[in-house]
Motif scaffolding. Sequence first.
Motif, PDB file in Angstrom:
ATOM      1  N   GLY A   1      -9.424 -16.516 -11.207  1.00  0.00           N
ATOM      2  CA  GLY A   1      -9.793 -15.427 -10.305  1.00  0.00           C
ATOM      3  C   GLY A   1      -9.733 -14.074 -11.003  1.00  0.00           C
ATOM      4  N   VAL A   2      -8.680 -13.880 -11.830  1.00  0.00           N
ATOM      5  CA  VAL A   2      -8.551 -12.625 -12.574  1.00  0.00           C
ATOM      6  C   VAL A   2      -9.715 -12.463 -13.534  1.00  0.00           C
ATOM      7  CG1 VAL A   2      -7.194 -11.336 -14.239  1.00  0.00           C
ATOM      8  CG2 VAL A   2      -6.051 -12.790 -12.580  1.00  0.00           C
ATOM      9  N   ILE A   3      -9.995 -13.540 -14.263  1.00  0.00           N
ATOM     10  CA  ILE A   3     -11.079 -13.455 -15.245  1.00  0.00           C
ATOM     11  C   ILE A   3     -12.398 -13.199 -14.527  1.00  0.00           C
ATOM     12  CG2 ILE A   3     -12.392 -14.739 -16.996  1.00  0.00           C
ATOM     13  CD1 ILE A   3      -9.805 -16.078 -17.815  1.00  0.00           C
ATOM     14  N   ALA A   4     -12.603 -13.902 -13.410  1.00  0.00           N
ATOM     15  CA  ALA A   4     -13.858 -13.723 -12.685  1.00  0.00           C
ATOM     16  C   ALA A   4     -13.987 -12.291 -12.171  1.00  0.00           C
ATOM     17  CB  ALA A   4     -13.943 -14.706 -11.526  1.00  0.00           C
ATOM     18  N   ALA A   5     -12.903 -11.742 -11.658  1.00  0.00           N
ATOM     19  CA  ALA A   5     -12.995 -10.389 -11.106  1.00  0.00           C
ATOM     20  C   ALA A   5     -13.202  -9.358 -12.220  1.00  0.00           C
ATOM     21  CB  ALA A   5     -11.745 -10.059 -10.311  1.00  0.00           C
ATOM     22  N   THR A   6     -12.453  -9.515 -13.328  1.00  0.00           N
ATOM     23  CA  THR A   6     -12.606  -8.553 -14.420  1.00  0.00           C
ATOM     24  C   THR A   6     -13.977  -8.709 -15.069  1.00  0.00           C
ATOM     25  OG1 THR A   6     -10.259  -8.962 -14.769  1.00  0.00           O
ATOM     26  CG2 THR A   6     -11.338  -7.523 -16.344  1.00  0.00           C
ATOM     27  N   ALA A   7     -14.397  -9.950 -15.251  1.00  0.00           N
ATOM     28  CA  ALA A   7     -15.739 -10.168 -15.799  1.00  0.00           C
ATOM     29  C   ALA A   7     -16.786  -9.689 -14.799  1.00  0.00           C
ATOM     30  CB  ALA A   7     -15.957 -11.641 -16.124  1.00  0.00           C
ATOM     31  N   GLY A   8     -16.491  -9.829 -13.522  1.00  0.00           N
ATOM     32  CA  GLY A   8     -17.420  -9.355 -12.503  1.00  0.00           C
ATOM     33  C   GLY A   8     -17.615  -7.853 -12.589  1.00  0.00           C
TER      34      GLY A   8
ATOM     35  N   LEU B   1     -18.051 -17.510  -7.886  1.00  0.00           N
ATOM     36  CA  LEU B   1     -19.169 -18.431  -7.775  1.00  0.00           C
ATOM     37  C   LEU B   1     -20.472 -17.937  -8.385  1.00  0.00           C
ATOM     38  CD1 LEU B   1     -18.962 -19.859  -4.212  1.00  0.00           C
ATOM     39  CD2 LEU B   1     -19.973 -21.034  -6.175  1.00  0.00           C
ATOM     40  N   LEU B   2     -20.682 -16.631  -8.210  1.00  0.00           N
ATOM     41  CA  LEU B   2     -22.032 -16.139  -8.440  1.00  0.00           C
ATOM     42  C   LEU B   2     -22.363 -15.846  -9.900  1.00  0.00           C
ATOM     43  CD1 LEU B   2     -22.010 -13.983  -5.273  1.00  0.00           C
ATOM     44  CD2 LEU B   2     -23.405 -16.000  -5.689  1.00  0.00           C
ATOM     45  N   MET B   3     -21.340 -15.472 -10.676  1.00  0.00           N
ATOM     46  CA  MET B   3     -21.610 -15.146 -12.068  1.00  0.00           C
ATOM     47  C   MET B   3     -22.194 -16.332 -12.855  1.00  0.00           C
ATOM     48  SD  MET B   3     -21.144 -11.994 -12.506  1.00  0.00           S
ATOM     49  CE  MET B   3     -21.707 -11.794 -10.841  1.00  0.00           C
ATOM     50  N   PRO B   4     -21.606 -17.541 -12.702  1.00  0.00           N
ATOM     51  CA  PRO B   4     -22.182 -18.681 -13.425  1.00  0.00           C
ATOM     52  C   PRO B   4     -23.644 -18.927 -13.052  1.00  0.00           C
ATOM     53  CG  PRO B   4     -20.036 -19.240 -12.534  1.00  0.00           C
ATOM     54  CD  PRO B   4     -20.381 -17.903 -11.988  1.00  0.00           C
ATOM     55  N   LEU B   5     -23.967 -18.680 -11.807  1.00  0.00           N
ATOM     56  CA  LEU B   5     -25.346 -18.875 -11.353  1.00  0.00           C
ATOM     57  C   LEU B   5     -26.301 -17.913 -12.067  1.00  0.00           C
ATOM     58  CD1 LEU B   5     -26.098 -20.892  -9.214  1.00  0.00           C
ATOM     59  CD2 LEU B   5     -26.287 -19.034  -7.572  1.00  0.00           C
ATOM     60  N   LEU B   6     -25.836 -16.693 -12.244  1.00  0.00           N
ATOM     61  CA  LEU B   6     -26.651 -15.693 -12.929  1.00  0.00           C
ATOM     62  C   LEU B   6     -26.907 -16.116 -14.377  1.00  0.00           C
ATOM     63  CD1 LEU B   6     -27.913 -12.858 -12.659  1.00  0.00           C
ATOM     64  CD2 LEU B   6     -25.789 -11.904 -13.492  1.00  0.00           C
TER      65      LEU B   6
ATOM     66  N   THR C   1     -14.633 -10.181 -22.710  1.00  0.00           N
ATOM     67  CA  THR C   1     -15.509  -9.580 -23.726  1.00  0.00           C
ATOM     68  C   THR C   1     -16.565 -10.590 -24.162  1.00  0.00           C
ATOM     69  OG1 THR C   1     -13.658  -8.276 -24.474  1.00  0.00           O
ATOM     70  CG2 THR C   1     -15.547  -8.397 -25.953  1.00  0.00           C
ATOM     71  N   PHE C   2     -16.130 -11.824 -24.349  1.00  0.00           N
ATOM     72  CA  PHE C   2     -17.080 -12.840 -24.803  1.00  0.00           C
ATOM     73  C   PHE C   2     -18.176 -13.050 -23.757  1.00  0.00           C
ATOM     74  CE2 PHE C   2     -18.554 -17.217 -25.041  1.00  0.00           C
ATOM     75  CZ  PHE C   2     -19.061 -17.205 -26.335  1.00  0.00           C
ATOM     76  N   ALA C   3     -17.774 -13.211 -22.499  1.00  0.00           N
ATOM     77  CA  ALA C   3     -18.763 -13.442 -21.438  1.00  0.00           C
ATOM     78  C   ALA C   3     -19.704 -12.248 -21.318  1.00  0.00           C
ATOM     79  CB  ALA C   3     -18.060 -13.678 -20.102  1.00  0.00           C
ATOM     80  N   ASP C   4     -19.133 -11.058 -21.426  1.00  0.00           N
ATOM     81  CA  ASP C   4     -19.936  -9.848 -21.279  1.00  0.00           C
ATOM     82  C   ASP C   4     -20.965  -9.743 -22.399  1.00  0.00           C
ATOM     83  OD1 ASP C   4     -20.228  -7.260 -19.816  1.00  0.00           O
ATOM     84  OD2 ASP C   4     -19.836  -6.466 -21.818  1.00  0.00           O
ATOM     85  N   PHE C   5     -20.488 -10.035 -23.619  1.00  0.00           N
ATOM     86  CA  PHE C   5     -21.418  -9.951 -24.749  1.00  0.00           C
ATOM     87  C   PHE C   5     -22.498 -11.026 -24.653  1.00  0.00           C
ATOM     88  CE2 PHE C   5     -22.779 -11.300 -28.962  1.00  0.00           C
ATOM     89  CZ  PHE C   5     -23.453 -10.138 -29.322  1.00  0.00           C
TER      90      PHE C   5
ATOM     91  N   ALA D   1     -24.482  -8.937  -9.052  1.00  0.00           N
ATOM     92  CA  ALA D   1     -23.734  -8.583 -10.263  1.00  0.00           C
ATOM     93  C   ALA D   1     -23.437  -7.084 -10.256  1.00  0.00           C
ATOM     94  CB  ALA D   1     -24.524  -8.969 -11.517  1.00  0.00           C
ATOM     95  N   ALA D   2     -24.408  -6.306  -9.783  1.00  0.00           N
ATOM     96  CA  ALA D   2     -24.200  -4.859  -9.691  1.00  0.00           C
ATOM     97  C   ALA D   2     -23.112  -4.554  -8.666  1.00  0.00           C
ATOM     98  CB  ALA D   2     -25.499  -4.160  -9.313  1.00  0.00           C
ATOM     99  N   LEU D   3     -23.095  -5.329  -7.614  1.00  0.00           N
ATOM    100  CA  LEU D   3     -22.115  -5.121  -6.549  1.00  0.00           C
ATOM    101  C   LEU D   3     -20.686  -5.386  -7.046  1.00  0.00           C
ATOM    102  CD1 LEU D   3     -22.397  -4.364  -3.603  1.00  0.00           C
ATOM    103  CD2 LEU D   3     -22.464  -6.784  -3.025  1.00  0.00           C
ATOM    104  N   THR D   4     -20.519  -6.451  -7.828  1.00  0.00           N
ATOM    105  CA  THR D   4     -19.165  -6.749  -8.319  1.00  0.00           C
ATOM    106  C   THR D   4     -18.701  -5.688  -9.314  1.00  0.00           C
ATOM    107  OG1 THR D   4     -20.027  -8.212 -10.029  1.00  0.00           O
ATOM    108  CG2 THR D   4     -19.326  -9.238  -7.971  1.00  0.00           C
ATOM    109  N   SER D   5     -19.648  -4.922  -9.879  1.00  0.00           N
ATOM    110  CA  SER D   5     -19.259  -3.798 -10.736  1.00  0.00           C
ATOM    111  C   SER D   5     -19.017  -2.546  -9.916  1.00  0.00           C
ATOM    112  CB  SER D   5     -20.344  -3.505 -11.768  1.00  0.00           C
ATOM    113  OG  SER D   5     -20.582  -4.635 -12.565  1.00  0.00           O
ATOM    114  N   SER D   6     -19.888  -2.307  -8.937  1.00  0.00           N
ATOM    115  CA  SER D   6     -19.722  -1.063  -8.184  1.00  0.00           C
ATOM    116  C   SER D   6     -18.444  -1.090  -7.350  1.00  0.00           C
ATOM    117  CB  SER D   6     -20.945  -0.784  -7.312  1.00  0.00           C
ATOM    118  OG  SER D   6     -21.043  -1.746  -6.303  1.00  0.00           O
TER     119      SER D   6
END
Length: 455
Positions: A12-19, A170-175, A251-255, A311-316
């Motif tokens: 959950g932490v990784i998903a939120a931070t990566a989100g 859930l949504l990041m892997p789909l993207l 960082t890896f996922a983001d890159f 994806a924009a929403l999880t950043s905003s």
Amino acid sequence: MEKREQFGSTIGVIAATAGSAIGLGNIWRFPYVTGENGGAAFLLIYIVLMLGIGVPVMLSEMIIGRKSQSNAIGSFKKLVPQSYWWLIGLMGVFASFIILAFYSTVAGWTLHYVYSSVSHNLLGQNYEVFFLDFKDSSLMPVIWHIVFMIFTVFIVLAGVKKGIEKYTKLLMPLLFLLIIILCLRSVTLPGASKGLEFLFRPDFSKIDANAILAALGQAFFSLSIGMGTVITYASYIQKKENLGKIALSVTFADFALALLAGIMIFPAVFAFGIEPSSGPGLVFMTIPSIFEQIPFGNIFAIIFFLLLAIAALTSSISLLEVVVAYAVEELNLKRRSATIISAILATMMGLFCTLSWSTFKNFNINVASDCDLGGTKTMYFFDMMDFMASNILLPLGGMLIVIFVGWKLGKKKAIMELSNENKLKSKLFDLVFFIIKYIAPIAIAFVFLKGINVI
Ligand code: PHE
């Protein structure tokens, strides 16, 4: 004061931070900034800066946030009372507003693309004309901008764990999956190889100090660092989590996602004869052409722009959360009023960005162009906000944050936090601290001062 929430699980932490990290920065900003700065050589510098500076800055923010269990400003006050270090956090809150302003403009564009695909108005158009007509008008962009901010408020009001964690897992892997499909189509377009060459065959003559600062700014923007987002999120991370692991995974996922976005966009840019240095519209003018080339393209387009908006929403939400956490904990506002007041302020500032090319189009400056074609490019209010946040405030904030951890908090406390009070062992901790204390601040200062032509 309301009780602080915590993220429930490592994933959950990784998903939120990566989100927070993964968003328009990867799919909209990375390709266009890479396009403006000549391609492959820029990409190489970007990788080096992500790892060499991005990761240490992210870890520093995590150390500050989790150690203090407080918001971007309160954390500094808690760690060093009676000092002025909290001004770093204040700068971060300011940067959040600015980013939120132009970010929600672009996020509004993605909503318009969802809407246009649903109503079958997108595919089959001349996409350059379609995009410019829309962006230069003064009604629809404003409506979408406001709609997006309403969504953001809605999720932030639901709170950290329920709101943020749930939506991102859930949504990041789909993207990711969808972008991989698009990459496959893009690289098999006729003429695609030119695009891959642009992205992977470096030509260092295209790189100057401006380009290196642009790469640093992009790394900070994309990783959501230098302004307290990671401090704020890390304050919700449980003490047993491994911060190093989280920082590296994010960082890896983001890159990876930025790279995939590049592989998706550039072959299409060249195949369809679009100028790589077209600026902020690049992705919006290119992607629809790819959808046109695949079966059920319209359905894919709907899903893609919807995922991009999410994806924009999880950043905003992470941007707004910086301001809200501060307002709740330092100014003693209720979470609800803090969220609504800050969103209204950000939306109003965002209007100036959204209307940059219509109502406020005369408010602009001409600057030397970054790309090798030379000449000048026009910066509108929107571009000025982006430049000020990404190339000035974030690098400056990042530099002060590593200086704080390296020189004020000190090695013992920093490594205690990184190692979960010595429960984790790694030879890398010493190296990481050395980079935080010496290399990162000097490197950021150098790139920054050179990039704005001071040295
Ligand atoms: N990192 C986000 C993106 O890439 C944008 C962002 C910047 C979010 C700074 C929070 C803080 O889209």
